[in-house]
Each structure stands twice: as structure tokens, then as C-alpha cells.
Design an enzyme around this catalytic site. Structure first.
Site, PDB file in Angstrom:
ATOM      1  CG  HIS A 149    -101.605 -34.404  -8.467  1.00 38.14           C
ATOM      2  ND1 HIS A 149    -101.456 -33.751  -9.654  1.00 38.14           N
ATOM      3  CD2 HIS A 149    -100.762 -33.818  -7.588  1.00 38.14           C
ATOM      4  CE1 HIS A 149    -100.551 -32.809  -9.509  1.00 38.14           C
ATOM      5  NE2 HIS A 149    -100.119 -32.813  -8.264  1.00 38.14           N
ATOM      6  CG  ASP A 207     -98.437 -32.874  -0.213  1.00 32.97           C
ATOM      7  OD1 ASP A 207     -97.303 -32.444  -0.020  1.00 32.97           O
ATOM      8  OD2 ASP A 207     -99.267 -32.332  -0.946  1.00 32.97           O
TER       9      ASP A 207
HETATM   10  N1  ACO Z   1    -110.459 -38.467  -1.361  1.00 40.35           N
HETATM   11  C1  ACO Z   1    -111.681 -38.872  -1.792  1.00 40.35           C
HETATM   12  N2  ACO Z   1    -112.199 -38.534  -2.980  1.00 40.35           N
HETATM   13  C2  ACO Z   1    -111.472 -37.750  -3.788  1.00 40.35           C
HETATM   14  C3  ACO Z   1    -110.196 -37.299  -3.422  1.00 40.35           C
HETATM   15  C4  ACO Z   1    -109.678 -37.677  -2.163  1.00 40.35           C
HETATM   16  N3  ACO Z   1    -108.487 -37.259  -1.754  1.00 40.35           N
HETATM   17  N4  ACO Z   1    -109.687 -36.538  -4.411  1.00 40.35           N
HETATM   18  C5  ACO Z   1    -110.611 -36.511  -5.377  1.00 40.35           C
HETATM   19  N5  ACO Z   1    -111.692 -37.252  -5.003  1.00 40.35           N
HETATM   20  C6  ACO Z   1    -112.887 -37.512  -5.815  1.00 40.35           C
HETATM   21  C7  ACO Z   1    -113.801 -36.289  -5.831  1.00 40.35           C
HETATM   22  O1  ACO Z   1    -114.773 -36.335  -4.817  1.00 40.35           O
HETATM   23  C8  ACO Z   1    -114.396 -36.375  -7.208  1.00 40.35           C
HETATM   24  O2  ACO Z   1    -115.452 -37.308  -7.163  1.00 40.35           O
HETATM   25  P1  ACO Z   1    -116.729 -37.100  -8.141  1.00 40.35           P
HETATM   26  O3  ACO Z   1    -116.218 -37.227  -9.539  1.00 40.35           O
HETATM   27  O4  ACO Z   1    -117.647 -38.239  -7.749  1.00 40.35           O
HETATM   28  O5  ACO Z   1    -117.306 -35.744  -7.853  1.00 40.35           O
HETATM   29  C9  ACO Z   1    -113.291 -36.980  -8.076  1.00 40.35           C
HETATM   30  O6  ACO Z   1    -112.459 -37.721  -7.163  1.00 40.35           O
HETATM   31  C10 ACO Z   1    -112.455 -35.949  -8.803  1.00 40.35           C
HETATM   32  O7  ACO Z   1    -112.030 -34.985  -7.837  1.00 40.35           O
HETATM   33  P2  ACO Z   1    -111.760 -33.460  -8.181  1.00 40.35           P
HETATM   34  O8  ACO Z   1    -111.731 -32.674  -6.912  1.00 40.35           O
HETATM   35  O9  ACO Z   1    -112.699 -33.012  -9.253  1.00 40.35           O
HETATM   36  O10 ACO Z   1    -110.322 -33.586  -8.822  1.00 40.35           O
HETATM   37  P3  ACO Z   1    -109.301 -32.421  -8.959  1.00 40.35           P
HETATM   38  O11 ACO Z   1    -108.367 -32.870 -10.005  1.00 40.35           O
HETATM   39  O12 ACO Z   1    -109.983 -31.126  -9.137  1.00 40.35           O
HETATM   40  O13 ACO Z   1    -108.643 -32.409  -7.490  1.00 40.35           O
HETATM   41  C11 ACO Z   1    -107.143 -32.534  -5.685  1.00 40.35           C
HETATM   42  C12 ACO Z   1    -107.338 -32.732  -7.204  1.00 40.35           C
HETATM   43  C13 ACO Z   1    -107.578 -31.119  -5.275  1.00 40.35           C
HETATM   44  C14 ACO Z   1    -105.651 -32.680  -5.373  1.00 40.35           C
HETATM   45  C15 ACO Z   1    -107.986 -33.590  -4.930  1.00 40.35           C
HETATM   46  O14 ACO Z   1    -107.627 -34.888  -5.343  1.00 40.35           O
HETATM   47  C16 ACO Z   1    -107.868 -33.447  -3.411  1.00 40.35           C
HETATM   48  O15 ACO Z   1    -108.574 -32.627  -2.821  1.00 40.35           O
HETATM   49  N6  ACO Z   1    -106.950 -34.252  -2.768  1.00 40.35           N
HETATM   50  C17 ACO Z   1    -106.702 -34.131  -1.353  1.00 40.35           C
HETATM   51  C18 ACO Z   1    -105.797 -32.947  -1.085  1.00 40.35           C
HETATM   52  C19 ACO Z   1    -104.352 -33.196  -1.490  1.00 40.35           C
HETATM   53  O16 ACO Z   1    -103.777 -34.235  -1.184  1.00 40.35           O
HETATM   54  N7  ACO Z   1    -103.759 -32.205  -2.158  1.00 40.35           N
HETATM   55  C20 ACO Z   1    -102.359 -32.258  -2.553  1.00 40.35           C
HETATM   56  C21 ACO Z   1    -102.213 -32.141  -4.010  1.00 40.35           C
HETATM   57  S1  ACO Z   1    -100.525 -32.345  -4.429  1.00 40.35           S
HETATM   58  C22 ACO Z   1     -99.814 -30.844  -4.162  1.00 40.35           C
HETATM   59  O17 ACO Z   1    -100.397 -29.808  -4.122  1.00 40.35           O
HETATM   60  C23 ACO Z   1     -98.372 -30.907  -3.942  1.00 40.35           C
END
Ligand code: ACO
Length: 431
Positions: A308, A366
Site C-alpha cells: 500500500h 482487498d
Molecule cells: N508484490 C510484490 N512486490 C511489491 C508489491 C506487491 N504487491 N507491492 C510493492 N512491491 C515492491 C515493488 O516492486 C517495489 O520494489 P522495489 O523498491 O525493489 O522497486 C517496492 O515494493 C515499492 O513498491 P511501489 O510500487 O514503489 O510502492 P507504491 O507505494 O507506489 O505502490 C501499490 C503501492 C500500488 C498498492 C503496490 O503495493 C501494488 O501494486 N500492490 C498490488 C495492488 C494492490 O493490492 N492494490 C490495492 C491497494 S489498496 C486500495 O486501493 C484499496
């Protein structure tokens, strides 16, 4: 909020600026950069607004490190346990918990607005019969400004109030109609003797050919899903609503924009994506394979329902959801549900894994909600529309707050232009 005398000194090139520091009631201080361009001639660069507060707000507070979510100061766990959705709507909209009389009046106002204009039925019929319910919702909610033009003047507080009540009241009807339309079943009219969640379940699942009795435990679980999703401060869809509204656009258009944003798989679409992923994994023994894929930088796969932008700890809503999933499956006599088993084991393994620990990736709201919604009988295509129904009150509360905030301006981010420098046009024969 106290605008303290503290300042942050910023030095660049030959310029030195004292930037005011703002202290909120809760959360980190913010450096006020409103005069930065005017006084210093520079911008800040912050893609995704990870370090930028776009507004002052009194509605919702998240402490991502602690895993805390407060609506108007009240912890989400307490509201999920002791309150119910319409009371939470009142709280979000007006700032305080209602008295018994205020709640009764509010519930009556919502209940009396649940029907949509009969002409809207024809509007629905313009969609292909296999249209995704979210596509229908974006269209129909946007079209509400054509059906209710008497509540589109954003400068009139009374019209703003009527539009707010209309949207909270009609959104479950519209979502249920979108669902019925996709099934080829007749629309079910709302019933004023039912509570908000029961009414929604009935509009989705009853058919004219037989009686339908709403199960109170499922209604409670539905109500809890609405409550948990009601607001989440300046997330992507809420910021979309605020940005759209900052131009003075009518409230129905702004909420339609919010619904469109919510549809994305990184936001509201994640509950559908999470359930589909859990099903694709299928059995506990395949979890390590998916964990390895999630950690592999060359593989775009991510664990959906994990991570998140703000929570770097357990999403408090995920805990309530997990408990609710157990209750609902138990009630429905669904034992040994393989998807729930995969979810719990995946959560356990991921939380013990160094990659997820290091990046502070925890289950979000979720992760479990899809399991509950599927057990209730909803197809995955309805998950995001249900999220949209729940979040409508948050969007509206934030939109109203923005409209009456004297500091708000039309949203207009700047950019770092990295394209071609100025150049002369070249005639086609010379290219
Ligand atoms: N699985 C594996 N790796 C992940 C995940 C995941 N679900 N989420 C983040 N990471 C990793 C990224 O690859 C990144 O790695 P790096 O630093 O080596 O490049 C690091 O963790 C940070 O990730 P970001 O995408 O930069 O974090 P951000 O805060 O921008 O993203 C997000 C948050 C979009 C929710 C992300 O965690 C994601 O895509 N999760 C899956 C989708 C999801 O469940 N969304 C629901 C959000 S809740 C809502 O909207 C109600």
C-alpha cells in the site's frame, strides 16, 4: 492545525528562502511551498505526490507506520464493530456522530432518495448487455447531471447537500441495476423498509419470480464492507474527485471521474485482481512459486492485495475483513474453502519472507474482501462497483470540504519538461 512560527530554510543557487512549517493535529509537519515559485522561481518534483499534501482536511487520518485509520478521529475498528454505514456516512459528511434524532432524520432522507428517475432505465438499455458494471456506472453516474440538473450548481450549499444525499442514496440502486442488466434480469426497485445494506443485497439478488429474504448476518457483513471502504483520505480516486471539482465541475461529473479512477487494478480493481490471483494459485503447495515470481524483478507479477502506498504496516481494514471472511464462510457452511486457505497461508508465508518484510508489504483491505463478496454470490465484476458504492460518501465529503475551503484553487500541477528544445518547423519534403 497550528500555523507555527517555525520555518524551513531552503538554499539554492544564490537564493535563500524561509518556508513556513505547518503542524497538523496528527501526522508529520508539512513545509508550505506555496510561495516557492513566486519567490524562488523553482518548482518541486514529486511524481505520484508521495511527499506532497494537496489540501488541509478534517475528515480521515491514516498513520501508515502504525497501521491506524481514523474517520473524524474515531478508529475504524470501533466503527466497524459498533457503528453502521449510514451513521458513518453522517460522521464523514458532517464531522460528528449524530444524535438519535439526527440519525433518524438522515436515514429517512437517504431512504427517500433511493429510486432513480424512471427514464434512467432507458439509458441503461443503451449499453451492450455484456458491458462491465463499472463501465455502466461511470456512464450512468456522469449522466445523473442530465437527470438532476436542479442539484448541479456547486455555489449553492443547498444544491450541494441535495446532490450529496442523492448520490449516497442512489449509488446502490445504480450498482444493482448495472448488475441486473449484465445478467439480463429485470431491475429490482429499492424498498424503504430495509436498511442500506439489506436493500442493496435484495436489489442484487432477488427476482420477481420468488420471495427473497435478506440474511441479517450477510447484511451486517455487507454493511461492514461499506464502512471499511467509506473513506481513505487523499487516495487516487478521491484526489481525482477533488481535482475535477476544483474547476467547478458538477458533483455527478466529479464522482463519475472518481469511479473511472477507482476502476484501475492498482486501486479499486485490486480486490478482483486479488481473488483472481488466489484462484490462479489454486492450492497451498503452489504458493512458493508465486512468492518467487512476486520477488523476481524481471517478472511484472505482484501479489495483488499486498502493499500500500501509505500503510507500511498491517492495513487495519484487512484485519476486520479477515475476521468477517471467517464469519461469512462459517455462516454459509462453506468449510475448507480452498481460496481462503490459500489466502491465509500466502499471508503467513509472505509476512515471514525477508523481501516483504524489508519492503514493508502487508495485506491490504482487498486481500480478503473478494473472498467475502464471492461467498455472498457476487461475481468478480461487481467487486469494484461495490467499492464505488462504499466510497461515494468519502468522495462527497472530500468534495464538499474542498468547495468550502477558501484556500483551494483550481488544481494545476507543474511539470519538468524534458522534451525537445525550441526548434523550427521543417517542411515535409525536407524531413
Ligand atoms: N508484490 C510484490 N512486490 C511489491 C508489491 C506487491 N504487491 N507491492 C510493492 N512491491 C515492491 C515493488 O516492486 C517495489 O520494489 P522495489 O523498491 O525493489 O522497486 C517496492 O515494493 C515499492 O513498491 P511501489 O510500487 O514503489 O510502492 P507504491 O507505494 O507506489 O505502490 C501499490 C503501492 C500500488 C498498492 C503496490 O503495493 C501494488 O501494486 N500492490 C498490488 C495492488 C494492490 O493490492 N492494490 C490495492 C491497494 S489498496 C486500495 O486501493 C484499496
Amino acid at each position: 492545525m497550528s500555523d507555527s512560527d517555525k520555518t524551513a530554510e531552503l538554499e539554492f543557487n544564490d537564493t535563500s528562502l524561509g518556508l513556513p512549517i505547518l503542524s497538523p493535529t496528527l501526522g508529520p509537519d508539512a513545509i508550505d511551498i506555496r510561495r516557492l515559485y513566486a519567490d524562488g522561481g523553482v518548482f518541486t518534483y514529486d511524481p505520484g505526490f508521495t511527499s506532497t499534501a494537496s489540501c488541509k482536511s478534517t475528515i480521515t487520518y491514516i498513520d501508515g507506520l502504525k497501521g491506524e485509520l481514523l474517520y473524524r478521529g474515531y478508529p475504524i475498528e470501533q466503527l466497524a464493530e459498533k457503528s453502521h454505514y449510514l451513521e458513518v456516512c453522517y460522521l464523514l459528511l458532517y464531522g460528528e456522530l449524530p444524535t438519535a434524532a439526527e440519525l433518524e432524520d438522515f436515514e429517512a432522507r437517504i431512504t427517500r432518495h433511493t429510486m432513480v428517475h424512471e427514464q434512467m432505465n432507458y439509458f441503461f438499455r443503451g449499453f451492450r448487455r455484456d458491458a462491465h458494471p463499472m463501465a455502466i456506472m461511470v456512464g450512468v453516474v456522469g449522466a445523473m447531471s442530465a437527470f438532476y440538473p436542479d442539484s448541479t450548481d456547486v455555489t449553492d450549499p443547498r444544491q450541494r447537500e441535495i446532490a450529496s444525499i442523492r448520490m449516497i442514496a442512489k449509488m446502490p440502486t445504480i450498482a444493482a441495476m448495472a448488475y441486473k442488466y449484465s445478467l439480463g434480469q429485470p431491475f429490482v426497485y429499492p424498498r424503504n423498509d430495509l436498511d442500506y445494506a439489506s436493500n442493496f443485497l435484495r436489489m442484487c439478488f432477488s427476482v420477481p419470480a420468488e420471495d427473497y429474504e435478506v440474511n441479517p448476518i450477510l447484511a451486517r457483513a455487507m454493511d461492514r464492507i461499506f464502512t471499511l471502504h467509506a473513506d481513505h483520505e487523499q487516495n487516487a480516486s478521491t484526489s481525482t474527485v477533488r481535482l475535477s471539482g476544483s474547476s467547478g465541475a458538477n458533483p455527478f461529473a466529479c464522482i463519475a471521474a472518481g469511479i473511472a479512477c477507482l476502476w484501475g487494478p492498482a486501486h479499486g480493481g485490486a480486490n478482483q485482481a486479488a481473488l483472481e490471483m488466489l484462484k490462479e494459485i489454486g492450492s497451498v503447495d503452489r504458493i512458493p512459486e508465486y512468492i518467487a515470481r512476486a520477488k523476481d524483478k524481471s517478472d511484472p507479477f505482484r501479489l495483488m492485495g499486498f502493499g500500500h502506498r501509505v500503510y507500511k504496516n498491517f492495513d487495519p481494514r484487512a484485519r476486520v475483513m479477515k475476521q468477517s471472511a471467517d464469519e461469512v464462510l462459517d455462516l454459509l457452511g462453506i468449510e475448507n474453502n480452498e481460496t481462503l486457505k490459500v489466502a491465509k497461508e500466502l499471508e503467513r508465508i509472505a509476512l515471514e519472507d525477508e523481501y516483504f518484510q524489508e519492503k514493508k508489504l502487508f495485506p491490504n483491505v482487498d486481500f480478503y474482501s473478494g473472498i467475502i463478496l464471492e461467498a455472498m454470490g457476487f461475481p468478480t465484476s461487481m467487486f469494484t462497483p461495490i467499492f464505488a458504492v462504499s466510497r461515494t460518501v468519502g468522495w462527497i465529503a472530500q468534495w464538499k470540504e474542498m468547495i468550502s475551503d477558501p484556500e483551494q484553487k483550481i488544481g494545476r500541477p507543474r511539470q519538468l519538461y524534458i522534451g525537445a528544445p525550441k526548434r523550427d518547423y521543417v517542411d515535409v519534403e525536407n524531413r
